[in-house]
Each structure stands twice: as C-alpha cells, then as structure tokens.
Design an enzyme around this catalytic site. Structure first.
Site, PDB file in Angstrom:
ATOM      1  N   GLU A  46      44.192  39.384  46.245  1.00 34.46           N
ATOM      2  CA  GLU A  46      43.543  39.787  44.993  1.00 34.46           C
ATOM      3  C   GLU A  46      44.357  40.948  44.449  1.00 34.46           C
ATOM      4  O   GLU A  46      44.272  42.073  44.953  1.00 34.46           O
ATOM      5  CB  GLU A  46      42.085  40.196  45.247  1.00 34.46           C
ATOM      6  CG  GLU A  46      41.220  39.083  45.840  1.00 34.46           C
ATOM      7  CD  GLU A  46      40.904  37.971  44.855  1.00 34.46           C
ATOM      8  OE1 GLU A  46      41.208  38.114  43.655  1.00 34.46           O
ATOM      9  OE2 GLU A  46      40.365  36.942  45.297  1.00 34.46           O
ATOM     10  N   CYS A  67      40.682  46.346  38.245  1.00 37.13           N
ATOM     11  CA  CYS A  67      41.685  45.278  38.159  1.00 37.13           C
ATOM     12  C   CYS A  67      41.429  44.319  37.007  1.00 37.13           C
ATOM     13  O   CYS A  67      42.358  43.829  36.393  1.00 37.13           O
ATOM     14  CB  CYS A  67      41.726  44.518  39.478  1.00 37.13           C
ATOM     15  SG  CYS A  67      40.114  43.874  39.954  1.00 37.13           S
TER      16      CYS A  67
END
Ligand code: NAD
Length: 523
Positions: A256, A290
């Site tokens: 990720e 993010c």
C-alpha cells in the site's frame, strides 16, 4: 466522537525506558511530540537478531492460534478493539507521537480500527475464510472444496502518518486469517504499536502471536527476510525494494504505497460543497494522507468561484496547539516527520517559480511551537509543476483549471500512481462515467476520503501505488493460501472409478470419438 479529555503535560506520558536485554546495537529511537517539539521517549531499536527470534517465536505459536475457530480469533480481536475505546492512554499516545488533533486520533484512527475489526470478524469475514464447496460443470460427480490456510508469520511494516490505523489495524486481517504477526511500526511513531502490544498481553492473548519490534528500515529489511508474507505500507521507493526481495524469496506481499489522487470538479457541480469537502480532504491529518486529493482539476468556467470558496472555507481552520500537547481545539495538526517540511516548502517554491500564486499560507509556522505548517492554497498550478507531479503529503491545496472533463481525465491518468480520486458533478451518471475512466483503486463521487472508511469494499493502489487490497473479503483472502480438496459428490460420486477407468489407460478410440462429440456440442 471526542469528549473532553484531561491534558497532562508531555513529560507525564512516558519515562525513558531501559532498553530490553539483547537490543543494544542500532542507535536508540528518539520519539518527539511534533505538536510541541518535546522529547517523548528514547527507546532502543530492535536488532536483526531480535527479528529472527521474534519470527521464530511467532512461528512456534502460530499453529495453536490457527487451530482456534475464526469466531474465536474474532472474539479475541474484538476484545482488543473494545479496549481502544476505554484506554485513554492509547488516544493520547497517538496524539502526542503524531502531533495530530485529538479528534483525528479518536474519531478517525480508533473509529477505523473498531469498524474494520467489526466488519472482518463479522459474518462476511467469517464466510471469506470458510471452506467453499464448488460444483464442477463437466465433472459433476465431484465436489471441489476450497480450503483457506494462513501463510504462517506475516511481517507488517507501517508508516508514521497513522500510528494505529496503518499499523495495528493492518494486523487485524492477517491475525483473523490465522497468521501470527510481527509488526514493525515506523521508527518515527512506534509508541502506539507498543501500547497495543501491552494491551494484547494484558488481555491474556498469546504473546508470541502478535509482537511489535521498533526500529528503522534495517529492521524492516530483516523482517522481510524472515517472514512468510509481508504487508507493507509506505513510500513507493521502499515498497519497490520490499517487492523485489519478496519476489526473490517467492513469498507473497501486499503493498500500500503513495498516491497522487485527482479531485475533479465539473462545471455543473455544487461548487461550494466541493470546496468545503476539499478543504477537509486536503488538510485532514495535516495533509499526511495517502488517499488525499493531490491534484485539483477544475473546469475553467467555475475555477475562480471554486478557488474563492476554498479560500473562504480555509478561513475557519484552527491551528493553535495547546501547551499540554493533546490538541483538542486544533483542526490542522503538526508535520510529523521533520524532513517533510523542507519537501513541502520546495514544492511550493517550485510552483511559485513556475507562475502559480500562493493565496493562503505557504510556509512553516515559525510563530508556533512544534512543527506546524500553515494550510496553503495555490492557484494557477500546471501539470509541469512538482506540486502536481510528486506526492506532496502535506497541507497544500493546489488548483489547476482545465478546459473539459476530457482534459481532466487525461491529466488524472498521467503519472505513475493510482490510489484514489474524487469526481464532483450535479449529474451522477456523468460523474460515474468519469470515475470509470480513472486509472485508480477507488473513487468517491461527490465526496472525499470517505472510501478509506468503507471497509466493506476493497481499497488498493494500481500502478506505482501498490499491489493488493485493504478492506473487504478480498483483503482477508490475501492472507491465506487456498488449497483445493477434490472429493466425490454424495450420489454421482459412485461413478467416479467407472468414469476414470473409461477415460484412462488403455486409451480407446471409441471413447475419444464420444468425447469429441461431447466437446463439439459443449463448446
Ligand atoms: P517509508 O517508506 O519511508 O517507511 C514506511 C515503513 O517502511 C517504515 O516502517 C520504514 O522503517 C520501513 N522501511 C523503509 N525502508 C524499508 C525497506 N527497504 N525494507 C523494509 N522496510 C522499510 O514511508 P513513510 O514516510 O513512513 O510513510 C509515508 C508514505 O506512506 C507515503 O508515501 C504515503 O502515501 C504512504 N502511505 C500509503 C498508504 C496506503 O494505504 N496506500 C497509507 C499510509 C501511507
């Protein structure tokens, strides 16, 4: 959502620890409160020897954990998340080591961890891990039982921006699937994970099934060498190194990584609502998110009105840290990682040099203690500027005007990342059509960031933003290897030997002719 907490001083949080035996080696980790600049704690880093020992202990403890039913493992994990709601110290630790508003520690990190645990340990999660018996079409006299097995020891490696949400919460799926976990939190924010480890042990859960090893990249590298699977969250550069090593070892990994998510505002959108959402999406967690909107692409006819609405919404942002460092009345928290300030400043300077205008903010808050950066609004951004090409990961909102939805889509799909995105339009079908054409992992229509909290659906990056998923049954299955056990069906299964004897040796032309006719009819 948050109540009214006590505000003990930083110094009351955590006295320096005596390094545990066997962990003298790498330089000690200095954990600071980015909201005040005060030293919170010094603690010893783990060594590569500690990693090998922890993984060996985890490997020994894992089979007994895997023998528990999914429901029993789920009950254990729900006890941990239940404790998060009652242990004030967890929230304060998150606030202090991250320098974030208490609202975000409790209302986002704790909420997310509890919500993820609720979903994964619930009916759909249990079903994802249960045996799945499939009826073959041609071999109708068989049953294919697909069984899920844990990989063994999963090494979870986390970033600093969410000390709970991207660290312990990322351990829930692998643990529920029956793996043991060794978690290496970021060297910048390890205290929350250590507190969760203490809770795990206080609850009497098997200590070697969930272990935390503080340390830097070298501890992460040692964990990648020793684990049976890796779940990595962090930068693209480090993620690529992890993937390379996992490839060499031929072990699975979930990555990720960073994003550069577009936020597209079409001319028929509710411009004021989009601006309010964007201001939250851009400055929540002080921009260290993010999936945050990193490229704001607005159709030209509404660009000025939209920019003015963003500026107006930014007027109300509070950034006055309280001296106790628990940040109850702050909207935009501190920059956690010191080098990030210089990075954000460099991107702003590059935008200005390229002709962009800074309408709000633009620099670090020298008037405040700690590491605060003024929420920054930039207009006139172009896709040549670093602010539109590199991950900002800080409180900067940069707006570019575009001629059309087509141009917005083309710009959104430029570059090597694809994690999230937003599309705003008064026409839901048009918004969905634009969303479908974005090369990304998830898109919010007329909203922002919320997809991160919808734990029922998968979220994962494409291109340089990663491999695999968090959330959804899809996430759980990644932490298992599937084994297919082919059995005979209850009644028709009695034909199994007869059919195999006809199909096998000695090959018979008569059977092949029959088979050929069958194939032509079927296909
Ligand atoms: P980072 O890559 O510097 O560090 C992340 C973790 O990896 C740390 O624990 C670090 O010690 C460890 N590490 C570094 N190099 C390693 C190596 N070679 N082998 C093994 N471990 C290694 O990232 P960061 O600065 O802590 O986090 C910020 C980044 O994380 C941003 O790019 C952000 O977008 C990304 N992020 C992504 C998600 C997501 O869900 N996609 C969530 C949060 C953060």
């Amino acid at each position: 959502m948050p109540g009214s907490p006590a505000r003990p001083a930083d110094t009351a949080v955590a006295p320096p620890r005596t390094p545990p035996r066997g962990t003298i080696g790498p330089a000690p980790l200095r954990i600071e409160n980015p909201g005040t600049g005060a030293l919170l704690q010094e603690l010893a880093s783990a060594t590569s020897g500690d990693v090998s020992e922890a993984v060996a202990r985890a490997r020994a403890a894992q089979p007994a954990w895997a023998r528990l039913s999914v429901r029993e493992r789920g009950q254990a994990l729900r006890r941990v998340s239940g404790r998060l709601l009652r242990v004030e110290e967890v929230i304060e630790t998150i606030v202090r080591e991250r320098g974030k508003p208490r609202y975000e520690a409790e209302g986002i990190e704790v909420f997310y961890t509890c919500e993820l645990t609720r979903f994964l340990t619930g009916r759909k999660g249990r079903r994802a891990l249960a045996d799945d018996v499939r009826r073959p079409f041609v071999f109708a006299y068989k049953r294919a039982r697909v069984v899920q097995h844990p990989h063994g020891v999963v090494g979870v490696i986390g970033p600093w921006n969410w000390p709970l949400l991207n660290n312990y919460a990322d351990c829930v799926a692998p643990l529920l699937a029956g793996n043991a976990v060794v978690l290496k939190p970021s060297q910048v924010t390890p205290l929350t994970s250590l507190r969760i480890q203490a809770i795990w042990r206080e609850l009497g859960l098997p200590p070697d099934v969930f272990q935390v090893l503080p340390g830097g990249a070298e501890v992460g590298e040692a964990l990648v060498e020793a684990a049976d699977m890796v779940f990595f969250t962090g930068s693209e550069a480090a993620g690529r190194k992890v993937a390379r090593r996992c490839g060499e070892r031929l072990i699975p990994c979930v990555l990720e990584l960073g994003g550069k998510s577009p936020f597209i505002v079409l001319a028929d959108a509710d411009v004021e609502a989009a601006a309010r959402a964007l201001v939250w999406g851009s400055f929540a967690n002080s921009g260290q998110v993010c999936v945050r909107p990193e490229r704001v692409l607005v159709e030209a006819p509404v660009a000025d009105r939209f920019t003015a609405a963003c500026a107006a919404a930014m007027e109300r942002l509070r950034q006055d840290p309280d001296p106790g460092g628990v940040q109850t009345d702050v909207d935009v928290g501190a920059m956690t990682f010191r080098p990030q300030i210089a990075h954000v400043e460099a991107l702003i300077q590059d935008a200005v040099a390229g002709g962009a205008r800074v309408l709000r903010g633009g620099s670090a808050r020298g008037d405040l203690p700690g590491r605060f950066f003024a929420p920054t609004l930039i207009s006139g951004a172009t896709s040549q500027m670093r602010v539109m090409r590199e991950e900002v990961f800080g409180p900067v909102l940069a707006i570019a005007a575009v001629d059309s939805a087509e141009q917005a889509i083309a710009m959104a799909n430029e570059g090597g990342r694809g994690l999230s995105g937003s599309v705003w339009s008064g026409d839901a079908a048009r918004a969905r059509a634009v969303a479908r054409r974005l090369e990304t992992g998830a898109v919010c229509v007329n909203d922002v960031l919320v997809n991160y909290f919808v734990v029922e659906a998968p979220l994962g990056g494409v291109k340089g933003s990663g491999l695999g998923f968090r959330h959804g049954p899809e996430a759980l299955k990644q932490f298992c290897r599937s084994e297919t056990i082919l059995e005979n069906a209850p009644v028709l299964g009695r034909l199994s030997n007869l059919i195999r004897d006809q199909l096998g040796f000695p090959y018979q032309l008569r059977v092949l002719k029959l088979f050929r006719r069958l194939m032509r009819w079927l296909y």
